[in-house]
Design a protein around this motif. Structure first.
Motif, PDB file in Angstrom:
ATOM      1  N   CYS A  82       0.353   3.707  -5.079  1.00  0.00           N
ATOM      2  CA  CYS A  82      -0.685   4.665  -4.669  1.00  0.00           C
ATOM      3  C   CYS A  82      -2.081   4.249  -5.107  1.00  0.00           C
ATOM      4  CB  CYS A  82      -0.363   6.054  -5.231  1.00  0.00           C
ATOM      5  SG  CYS A  82       1.190   6.734  -4.623  1.00  0.00           S
ATOM      6  N   THR A  83      -2.192   3.630  -6.268  1.00  0.00           N
ATOM      7  CA  THR A  83      -3.521   3.317  -6.797  1.00  0.00           C
ATOM      8  C   THR A  83      -3.877   1.853  -6.566  1.00  0.00           C
ATOM      9  OG1 THR A  83      -2.727   2.697  -8.999  1.00  0.00           O
ATOM     10  CG2 THR A  83      -3.148   5.033  -8.598  1.00  0.00           C
ATOM     11  N   SER A  84      -5.161   1.602  -6.470  1.00  0.00           N
ATOM     12  CA  SER A  84      -5.628   0.230  -6.256  1.00  0.00           C
ATOM     13  C   SER A  84      -5.318  -0.653  -7.462  1.00  0.00           C
ATOM     14  CB  SER A  84      -7.132   0.228  -5.984  1.00  0.00           C
ATOM     15  OG  SER A  84      -7.840   0.800  -7.073  1.00  0.00           O
ATOM     16  N   SER A  85      -5.302  -0.064  -8.666  1.00  0.00           N
ATOM     17  CA  SER A  85      -5.012  -0.860  -9.862  1.00  0.00           C
ATOM     18  C   SER A  85      -3.566  -1.343  -9.856  1.00  0.00           C
ATOM     19  CB  SER A  85      -5.296  -0.054 -11.130  1.00  0.00           C
ATOM     20  OG  SER A  85      -4.504   1.122 -11.162  1.00  0.00           O
ATOM     21  N   ASP A  86      -2.634  -0.492  -9.409  1.00  0.00           N
ATOM     22  CA  ASP A  86      -1.233  -0.908  -9.318  1.00  0.00           C
ATOM     23  C   ASP A  86      -1.053  -1.996  -8.263  1.00  0.00           C
ATOM     24  OD1 ASP A  86      -0.406   0.805 -11.288  1.00  0.00           O
ATOM     25  OD2 ASP A  86       0.261   2.391  -9.909  1.00  0.00           O
ATOM     26  N   LYS A 126       0.835  -1.208   0.000  1.00  0.00           N
ATOM     27  CA  LYS A 126       0.000   0.000   0.000  1.00  0.00           C
ATOM     28  C   LYS A 126       0.865   1.251   0.000  1.00  0.00           C
ATOM     29  CE  LYS A 126      -4.192   1.811   2.157  1.00  0.00           C
ATOM     30  NZ  LYS A 126      -5.203   1.604   3.218  1.00  0.00           N
TER      31      LYS A 126
END
Length: 458
Positions: free
Chosen positions: A170-174, A166
């Motif tokens: 930064c992004t949920s897709s990454d 996490k």
């Protein structure tokens, strides 16, 4: 939706079970695994529950049920053989807004027990809403077969890395991309093989370089031909493959079990017809793995018995490519079992010897005097081409010309055929057999007449 699926934490929560027989025991075993504080009401306890009570694993609250026992209870289970009592327990619990389950009585259940696949902390629950519990158990068995046993360990390690991931992405897709790559790559394989330290290093490595290429080579034995004889681990690995490199001996029905998106490359070799050399296969394995792909090398039978699997593993080791091996049922074991020929028997053969009838040009001469012993079974892979020489040499060194022999053609497959004769007729027998063939020499062959159970035997 008849029932809302929900997972609840029962640790240290009071659960009342009314009934002390084997039915109640099965429910209590599940509740105990979940850490519930189990209180039981029953006139008598079965032996196992009595032992649990003595060890304070459950609390024998009372012998007679009354509604006051429902105070400060989280769940209620009624498992008595008194339908009126069960109905009363359900009604009392419902009046107090408690979830209740009357075993085997769908109309008196505000919650039901699902069939469970336990790979803690991964839990899969299957329910038919009480309509077809046997069907739910059937589906659970199917999922148990397909779900790798190391899933739970993988989830526990992943939990330790969630904060790191996490912070890194930064992004949920990454984050999703990172975990998808981990669960379908080297990390998963290392957990499966028990290399937990290596698995953690792999996560750290990928965390620092998400675009890093960490491929691997997995050597898989596809068995003797029948898809039913592919191992569970072999199926699981094939479902995750990026590339399938397969031999001619791998049947289409087995090949079709692989991941649909996987590239399929035939690198088969036949005697005197090496369409792809071993050196080229080794190079292909290493090149594909270095591209970050999970390469499944699919070989007939067992990959390390006359399959050159050892040479391919040596090449992977020298190149520094991670690898693992999934054994398979070798043809000598599978084909003879399907032909009703036990390889050993106390009355006929005290040992069994595997050999190949096809060697490289500079291989050492076969020790024929040892092979000619009468108290053993000889299994010969790829022996059809050399059948004349095998017969001549065995007879020359003392094997009885009337020794029973079998030629198993396309063993374990739907078109399997078994040709029975004697050592002196072996060269003639192989002319009737389609490849792949397996030659069996020894007295155990006579048992075929009584023990043959699979179709298409001659």
């Amino acid at each position: 939706m008849d029932y809302f699926p929900i997972f609840t934490n029962l640790k240290h929560k009071p659960v009342l079970v009314v009934g002390g027989g084997h039915v109640a025991m099965r429910k209590i075993e599940l509740l105990n695994k979940a850490g519930a504080h189990i209180q039981i009401v029953a006139l008598h306890l079965c032996e196992k529950l009595a032992n649990m009570a003595k060890k304070n694993h459950i609390k024998w609250l009372a012998k007679i049920y009354h509604a006051k026992q429902l105070e400060k209870v989280f769940l209620v289970i009624a498992a008595t053989n008194n339908s009126e009592l069960n109905s009363q327990i359900y009604q009392d619990a419902t009046n107090r807004y408690l979830l209740a389950n009357v075993v085997d009585d769908k109309s008196h259940c505000s919650f039901i027990f699902p069939s469970i696949v336990d790979r803690s902390p991964v839990i899969i629950a299957i329910s038919s809403s009480g309509s077809a519990p046997v069907l739910a158990r059937f589906l659970r068995e199917k999922i148990e077969v397909l779900l790798p046993s190391h899933i739970g360990k993988m989830a526990k390690i992943s939990d330790q890395w969630r904060k790191k991931v996490k912070e890194r992405f930064c992004t949920s897709s990454d984050r999703r991309y990172f975990w998808e790559k981990a669960f379908n790559g080297l990390f998963s394989s290392q957990v499966a093989s028990g290399d937990l330290d290596g698995a953690k290093r792999t996560l750290d490595y990928q965390l620092n370089d998400i675009n890093s290429s960490l491929g691997e080579i997995i050597l898989v034995g596809a068995g003797p031909g029948n898809s039913d004889l592919l191992t569970l681990r072999g199926l699981q690995v094939m479902q995750l493959a990026d590339v399938l490199l397969y031999d001619y001996l791998v049947s289409d029905e087995i090949l079709n079990l692989g991941r649909r998106e996987a590239d399929r490359i035939c690198v088969g070799k036949r005697a005197n017809d090496h369409s792809v050399t071993q050196k080229e296969i080794n190079h292909m394995l290493i090149t594909l793995a270095r591209q970050g792909k999970r390469v499944v090398r699919l070989k007939g039978g067992d990959p390390l018995i006359f399959g050159r699997g050892g040479e391919e593993l040596q090449a992977a080791a020298e190149a520094g490519i991670p690898f693992q091996v999934v054994p398979g049922i070798t043809a000598a074991v599978g084909a003879t079992a399907y032909a009703g020929i036990p390889l050993t028997h106390r009355d006929y053969a005290q040992s069994v010897l595997f050999m190949t009838g096809y060697c490289r040009a500079n291989c050492t001469v076969t020790d024929w005097p040892i092979l000619a012993r009468t108290d053993q079974t000889i299994v010969i892979y790829m022996g059809s081409i050399a059948a004349d020489d095998i017969t001549a040499q065995l007879i020359k060194y003392g094997r009885d010309p009337t020794t029973p022999v079998a030629v198993i053609s396309r063993g374990t497959r739907q078109d399997q055929k078994v040709f029975i004769g004697t050592l002196e007729t072996l060269p003639a027998l192989v002319h009737h057999a389609s490849t792949p063939t397996l030659l069996i020499i020894g007295l155990v062959v006579n048992l075929h007449y009584n023990l043959a159970w699979y179709q298409n035997t001659n």
